[in-house]
Scaffold this active site. Structure first.
Site, PDB file in Angstrom:
ATOM      1  N   ARG A 102       0.957  -1.145  -0.439  1.00 22.32           N
ATOM      2  CA  ARG A 102      -0.266   0.013  -0.105  1.00 22.32           C
ATOM      3  C   ARG A 102       0.586   1.380   0.043  1.00 22.32           C
ATOM      4  O   ARG A 102       0.504   2.498  -0.909  1.00 22.32           O
ATOM      5  CB  ARG A 102      -0.717  -0.003   1.492  1.00 22.32           C
ATOM      6  CG  ARG A 102      -1.479   1.063   1.589  1.00 22.32           C
ATOM      7  CD  ARG A 102      -3.545   0.892   2.243  1.00 22.32           C
ATOM      8  NE  ARG A 102      -2.560   0.764   3.399  1.00 22.32           N
ATOM      9  CZ  ARG A 102      -2.674   0.408   4.435  1.00 22.32           C
ATOM     10  NH1 ARG A 102      -1.803   1.874   4.585  1.00 22.32           N
ATOM     11  NH2 ARG A 102      -2.180   0.027   5.609  1.00 22.32           N
ATOM     12  N   ASP A 119      -7.329  17.844 -15.810  1.00 27.99           N
ATOM     13  CA  ASP A 119      -7.501  16.750 -16.421  1.00 27.99           C
ATOM     14  C   ASP A 119      -7.631  16.876 -18.246  1.00 27.99           C
ATOM     15  O   ASP A 119      -8.346  17.139 -18.415  1.00 27.99           O
ATOM     16  CB  ASP A 119      -8.969  16.457 -15.363  1.00 27.99           C
ATOM     17  CG  ASP A 119      -9.228  14.895 -15.940  1.00 27.99           C
ATOM     18  OD1 ASP A 119      -9.112  13.414 -17.059  1.00 27.99           O
ATOM     19  OD2 ASP A 119     -10.379  14.194 -15.787  1.00 27.99           O
TER      20      ASP A 119
HETATM   21  N1  PLP Z   1     -11.709  12.394 -15.723  1.00 29.07           N
HETATM   22  C1  PLP Z   1     -12.516  11.673 -17.371  1.00 29.07           C
HETATM   23  C2  PLP Z   1     -12.552  12.886 -18.112  1.00 29.07           C
HETATM   24  C3  PLP Z   1     -13.083  10.443 -17.204  1.00 29.07           C
HETATM   25  O1  PLP Z   1     -13.659  10.898 -18.944  1.00 29.07           O
HETATM   26  C4  PLP Z   1     -13.191  10.329 -15.946  1.00 29.07           C
HETATM   27  C5  PLP Z   1     -13.877   8.822 -16.317  1.00 29.07           C
HETATM   28  O2  PLP Z   1     -14.929   8.557 -17.393  1.00 29.07           O
HETATM   29  C6  PLP Z   1     -12.839  10.139 -15.238  1.00 29.07           C
HETATM   30  C7  PLP Z   1     -12.157  11.432 -15.199  1.00 29.07           C
HETATM   31  C8  PLP Z   1     -12.998   9.225 -13.799  1.00 29.07           C
HETATM   32  O3  PLP Z   1     -11.669   7.925 -14.350  1.00 29.07           O
HETATM   33  P1  PLP Z   1     -12.354   6.991 -13.620  1.00 29.07           P
HETATM   34  O4  PLP Z   1     -13.582   6.289 -14.679  1.00 29.07           O
HETATM   35  O5  PLP Z   1     -10.702   5.730 -13.936  1.00 29.07           O
HETATM   36  O6  PLP Z   1     -12.273   6.655 -12.394  1.00 29.07           O
END
Ligand code: PLP
Length: 382
Positions: free
Chosen positions: A52, A176
């Protein structure tokens, strides 16, 4: 060796790789051990103690991601949402965060259902409009969160412009970059502080493994706090998943090249179809974010959304008539997917009812276009 830094394609193949010193194996060894021998007084022998806290496969993936993003350090997580949560929950109570108006539905739900209980307030803002971003800042705004291109409306945010606003305010900028992948966009080079990826999507690339990552511009206090929190709360990535994700990373450049090519062909076809009112794809010159995307991305990605003249009924009819595009959530795999986002967003959907999101896969573009052409012929919006 030349002084020229390796291209991302080369880094994707070689970063964190190399023959195993013990056996010469080219594929990295997979250690599933949860615990590692230490000395009688807890002395570390080979760097690891407990899975972990850290494990070799996760470390290899993290070093490869940091190299590709031009970051100082990376942290991998069990899922993309665990990575999002890992960063947001490291903020002190009383923090305010700016979120993009168009974003992954899970982030919106986190902001609504979880963050208020931790004393973290959020405001959704049009991140494509720097004036709107500036106007939404509050004295307690500690983090600006950008998602570009965004899910599902493919909005494109000027990362450098928002980074300057964040810096001027003394706030952090997190991006993101899941839709873009580390291949197409490198937000840290545009002055972001943290990049987040759902590795579940293009990095895994085969719809069979989950993971998430944060890549940090600096290996400072923020990275240390998030790493400590991950250790204590257990968001660590399992070794086999890290191993699969690292394998996916090796072929990411080749796959992204094909995804982008296919998506552009599909976008052009849809843009010329009479049943379609709008195609949301940053690669099309009439997309409002096209110039910004052309500046900050190497290519425009494999995701697009389409809006139908016939509204919700036409969207559902098209989704139901497609054969090669499977109705399923998620994105970034080899197979093409379609999803009526409003239908899966629960009681209060925010995505337009006439919108379908397409994850354009690795099939031949002609077959994908033939599938869309055939399915559109039965759309009530014609
Ligand atoms: N960010 C974006 C742009 C996503 O499309 C997604 C999931 O579809 C996520 C974050 C979350 O990722 P995860 O499904 O791997 O938790």
């Amino acid at each position: 060796m030349s002084a020229r830094p390796p291209a991302p394609e080369t880094l994707a193949v070689h970063a964190g790789a190399g023959p195993d010193p013990a056996t010469g194996a080219l594929a990295p060894p997979l250690h599933l051990a949860t615990t590692f021998r230490h000395g009688p007084a807890g002395e570390r022998i080979a760097g690891y103690q407990y899975q972990r806290e850290g494990n070799p496969a996760q470390d290899a993936l993290e070093s490869a991601l940091a190299a590709l993003e031009g970051g100082a350090a990376a942290l991998a997580f069990a899922t993309g949402m665990a990575a999002v949560d890992g960063l947001l929950q490291s903020l002190p109570p009383g923090s305010h965060v700016l979120l993009p108006r168009d974003c992954y539905t899970g982030l919106r739900a986190l902001a609504r259902d979880v963050l208020p209980g931790l004393g973290i307030g959020t405001t959704a803002v049009d991140m494509t409009d720097p004036e709107a971003v500036r106007a939404a800042l509050r004295p307690d705004t500690r983090l600006l969160w950008v998602e570009t291109p965004s899910n599902p409306c493919l909005e494109v945010t000027d990362i450098a412009a928002v980074a300057a606003i964040a810096r001027g305010h003394g706030a952090l900028l997190a991006v993101d970059s899941t839709f873009a992948t580390p291949l197409l966009q490198q937000p840290l080079r545009l002055d972001a502080d943290v990049v987040m990826h759902s590795l579940t999507k293009y990095v895994g690339g085969h719809s069979d493994v989950m993971g998430g990552a944060l890549v940090f511009a600096a290996a400072g206090d923020l990275h240390a706090r998030v790493a400590h929190r991950r250790h204590l709360t257990g968001g660590t990535l399992a070794p086999f998943n890290a191993w699969l994700l690292l394998r996916g990373l090796r072929s990411l450049p080749a796959r992204m090249h094909w995804h982008c090519r296919n998506a552009m062909a599909v976008a052009r076809f849809l843009a010329g179809h009479p049943a379609v009112s709008r195609v949301l794809y940053p690669g099309l010159p009439d997309h409002p974010g096209h110039a910004t995307a052309a500046r900050q991305m190497r290519d425009f990605g494999g995701m697009l959304s389409v809006r139908l003249r016939g509204g919700r009924d036409a969207a559902l009819a098209l989704a139901g008539a497609l054969r090669l595009f499977t109705n399923a959530t998620s994105l970034g795999g080899t197979e093409s997917l379609v999803e009526h986002r409003a239908s899966i967003e629960g009681d209060a959907p925010v995505s337009p009812a006439d919108l379908l999101r397409l994850s354009v896969g690795l099939e031949h573009a002609d077959d994908l276009i033939a599938d869309l052409d055939h399915a559109l012929a039965s759309s009530p919006g014609r």
